[in-house]
Each structure stands twice: as C-alpha cells, then as structure tokens.
Enzyme design. Structure first.
Site, PDB file in Angstrom:
ATOM      1  N   ARG A  39       0.874  -1.178   0.000  1.00 40.48           N
ATOM      2  CA  ARG A  39       0.000   0.000   0.000  1.00 40.48           C
ATOM      3  C   ARG A  39       0.903   1.217   0.000  1.00 40.48           C
ATOM      4  NH1 ARG A  39      -4.481   0.403   4.694  1.00 40.48           N
ATOM      5  NH2 ARG A  39      -5.505  -1.083   3.326  1.00 40.48           N
ATOM      6  N   SER A 108     -12.473  -4.895  -0.638  1.00 40.66           N
ATOM      7  CA  SER A 108     -12.933  -4.546   0.695  1.00 40.66           C
ATOM      8  C   SER A 108     -14.458  -4.577   0.710  1.00 40.66           C
ATOM      9  CB  SER A 108     -12.467  -3.135   1.082  1.00 40.66           C
ATOM     10  OG  SER A 108     -11.065  -3.071   1.081  1.00 40.66           O
ATOM     11  N   LYS A 137      -5.908   3.003  10.430  1.00 39.53           N
ATOM     12  CA  LYS A 137      -6.786   3.573   9.415  1.00 39.53           C
ATOM     13  C   LYS A 137      -7.812   4.434  10.127  1.00 39.53           C
ATOM     14  CE  LYS A 137      -8.980   2.325   5.080  1.00 39.53           C
ATOM     15  NZ  LYS A 137      -9.386   1.236   4.189  1.00 39.53           N
TER      16      LYS A 137
END
Lengths: 215, 215
Positions: A39, A108, A137
């Site tokens: 990521r 997701s 997050k």
C-alpha cells in the site's frame, strides 16, 4: 498462485517504525506471513516501483503472493500477483479485465451486499472490517465480530478480517468465519516483526484447527 | 489518433470554478481545444471513472484525444487515448507496454536530458514548463521561454508549453519552438471558457502561421 489468507500483511513502506521496509517484510515472511499487500498512499510512484520490485523478488523467494493496493497498472508493471481494491477504487471487474483470469483480486467489503457484489464481479477474496478499533486507518467504521460473521455467511469467497487484529483476538476472527487475518501495525510496528508474525500465524493455525474439529 | 497539440486542456473536475466540469469541457471543445487531459488528484476513483466515461464520449464527438494523468489502468478502463506521466510517475516505457503502440504517451520534461530520455522511452510528446508563473501548480519551478526553447531544440518530439500560459503569451511559446500550449485555469477559471479557448487557439494558429512564414 494459490490463495492462503491466514496471515495477510498490509505493508506501507512509509510506516515501518523507521526501519527498512524490506527488512520488516522479510522478518514477517520468516515469521509465516502468507500474503503481502503493498500500500502506498503518498510519495513518488517511481520510488514505489523501485521498492516494489525488490519486494516482489522477496515474496517470490518465500512463494507468497504480492498484491498491490488499488493500482492495476502498478501491479502489471511489477508483475505482482494481483490487486486489492476498495469500494471507491478501481472496480474489481475492471481489474480482472486488465490483469487477466489468473490474477488475485481482493475487494474490501463490509456488508453482505458489498460481499455479494464483489463475488459477482469475480473477486477472489474479501477484506472485511474494521473488526476492532485501530489506529492504522483513521475513520474506519467498526463492524465488530458480528459484522464479520454476517459478511462471511453471505458469501462463498474467503474473508480476511482486518482492523485492530492481533495475536490475542485473531482466534475470535477465525471463529467468526474468517479464513485469515490482515494486519498492518501488529507486525510493522512490533519490536520484533518476525515474532509478531509467528504469534499471529500460530493463533490463526490453532483457531483453524479447532474450527475443523468443531465443524 | 493523430496528435494535434495546439491547445491542450488540462481538466481537473475539482477546479472548474464551481461549474459543471463537463459543461466547461464542452465549451472548451467548441472553442477549439485539440487535446484534453483528465487530472484527478483527490476524491474517489469511482467518481472519476463515471465522470471520465462521459468526458470520453464528449471528446470522441469532437474527435479530440483524451489523455489520463498518470494512471494507465484508468486509461485502459476508460478506453482513453493515452496517458500523461510526470518524472516521478509511471515510467513511459511501462505505460507503452501496458497501453500498446497506438496509445498517446506524454511526458513532463523540463530539461534536455529529461526530453531525450523520454524520447528514447517512446514518448509521443513532451509537456514542458513551468514557462510562466502559475497559481494552478504550486511549487512548480520556472524555466522561462529560454528553458522551453532549450528543451524544444534538444528533441524531435513535439513540445507543449505549460505553466501560466494565456492568450497574450501563447505566441511567445510557439516562437520558442512549442507545438502548442497547455492550460488549466486560463480556460477552466475563465468567465467564458469557450471564448478563452477560442482566443488561445487563434493566438496559437497565428503564431504557427507566422513561424511557417519565417521558417
């Protein structure tokens, strides 16, 4: 490449506690991580590409798939094994068209509806959370173990639990129907990433064995 | 698709002065824009994809190529005509590999070295600047008309001048060797985008005609 979601490392090279991200990745692989997702949210893409090429070689040595967050062009450029996309990212059917039938595509999904849509779009697995509160997050909405269970029951796809997962609560995720657990900081911020990965792997393996006995 | 760089619109749908970006784009196309680049730096990608599909149809109606900033996967998903990449973005040779021989690939190049590297990597054109000071891209370093001239002389590729270009200074860019001018706010923030595009097109066409007479 076959899909073993037991311990799924999300690696952001900007967040490895000041350590070399490649060293953290290799320690995690030694500890038993079964998937790595790269990521990259800020910084020059060229840097990610250089760095990603080294990570890909490392993952190949450990026979662990490397997935790229969101960008199918980067997955193609790196010859990665696939992508992981969010609900607002590249649609999974587009990723499939670009990457081909053998690519691994994760989506997701935090609700049964999202899970079924991803399944219909050809996803290989789901990332579901946030199961527990997490600092990695910000603003991630909690679905809890009950939400995880609801999603896992709504789909035939394997589900990886994400959000605040650690070696203590990983078993509960498996009991709720997850095929594995995804972590960021539980490995990348750990004092000993290899030991952290190994503890997660053991917790997941024991919970999977217990589930098989019960099943 | 053939490459006519005379008036190159960089369109960021988040910066069209509160107006519908599609309406601004269509006004600019009526005014004579010859290339449209879609740039999208923030916000959900799904929104860009929905919006980009409408923009692609619009550009096709006007027979004007649509390029996507940076993301080759989005260019593939939208069936756009190509991509524009910066020095820190996807390398042009990777974009070429992903998009094929017919795609249009532009590269930002502010020095002769960058220009020659982009040419060797298979770029179709260069974007060169910032020629003049601009508010659209903060921190952009100025190269001036002299820098533009130096790059244009160093390459066989057509060069589009970018950075603070407007109808008043466009002719100077053409005289310095540019094949066209790229603008953001000179069109998208103009009270009348169609008139702004038309004025730029006229200035460029007159300067190109004068250069041919001189040449």
């Amino acid at each position: 490449m076959s899909l073993d979601l037991r311990v799924y490392l999300v690696l952001d090279p900007a967040h490895t506690g000041g350590r070399s991200p490649l060293e953290v990745a290799e320690a995690a692989l030694r500890g038993g991580v079964t998937v790595v997702q790269l990521r990259w949210k800020v910084g020059p893409l060229r840097e990610m590409l250089r760095w990603g090429a080294a990570l890909r070689e490392l993952c190949r040595r450990y026979r662990v798939p490397l997935l790229i967050n969101d960008r199918a062009d980067v997955a193609l450029a790196l010859e990665a094994d696939g992508v992981h996309v969010g609900q607002e990212d590249l649609p999974p059917e587009v990723a499939r068209r670009l990457l081909g039938p053998r690519a691994l595509i994760g989506v997701s999904a935090r609700t049964p509806e999202q899970a079924q849509a991803a399944e219909a779009a050809g996803a290989d697995y789901l990332g579901t959370g946030s199961v527990f509160p997490t600092g990695s997050k910000e603003g991630a909405r909690l679905i809890g173990l009950e939400g995880l269970r609801t999603v896992a029951r709504a789909t035939r796809l394997p589900v990886v639990a994400i959000g605040g997962v650690n070696a203590e609560n990983a078993a509960a995720c498996i009991q709720a129907g997850a095929a594995g657990v995804a972590v960021i900081s539980a490995i990348t911020q750990a004092p000993d990433p290899e030991a952290a990965a190994r503890a997660l792997r053991r917790a997941v393996d024991e919970a999977l064995a217990a589930r098989r006995l019960e099943g």
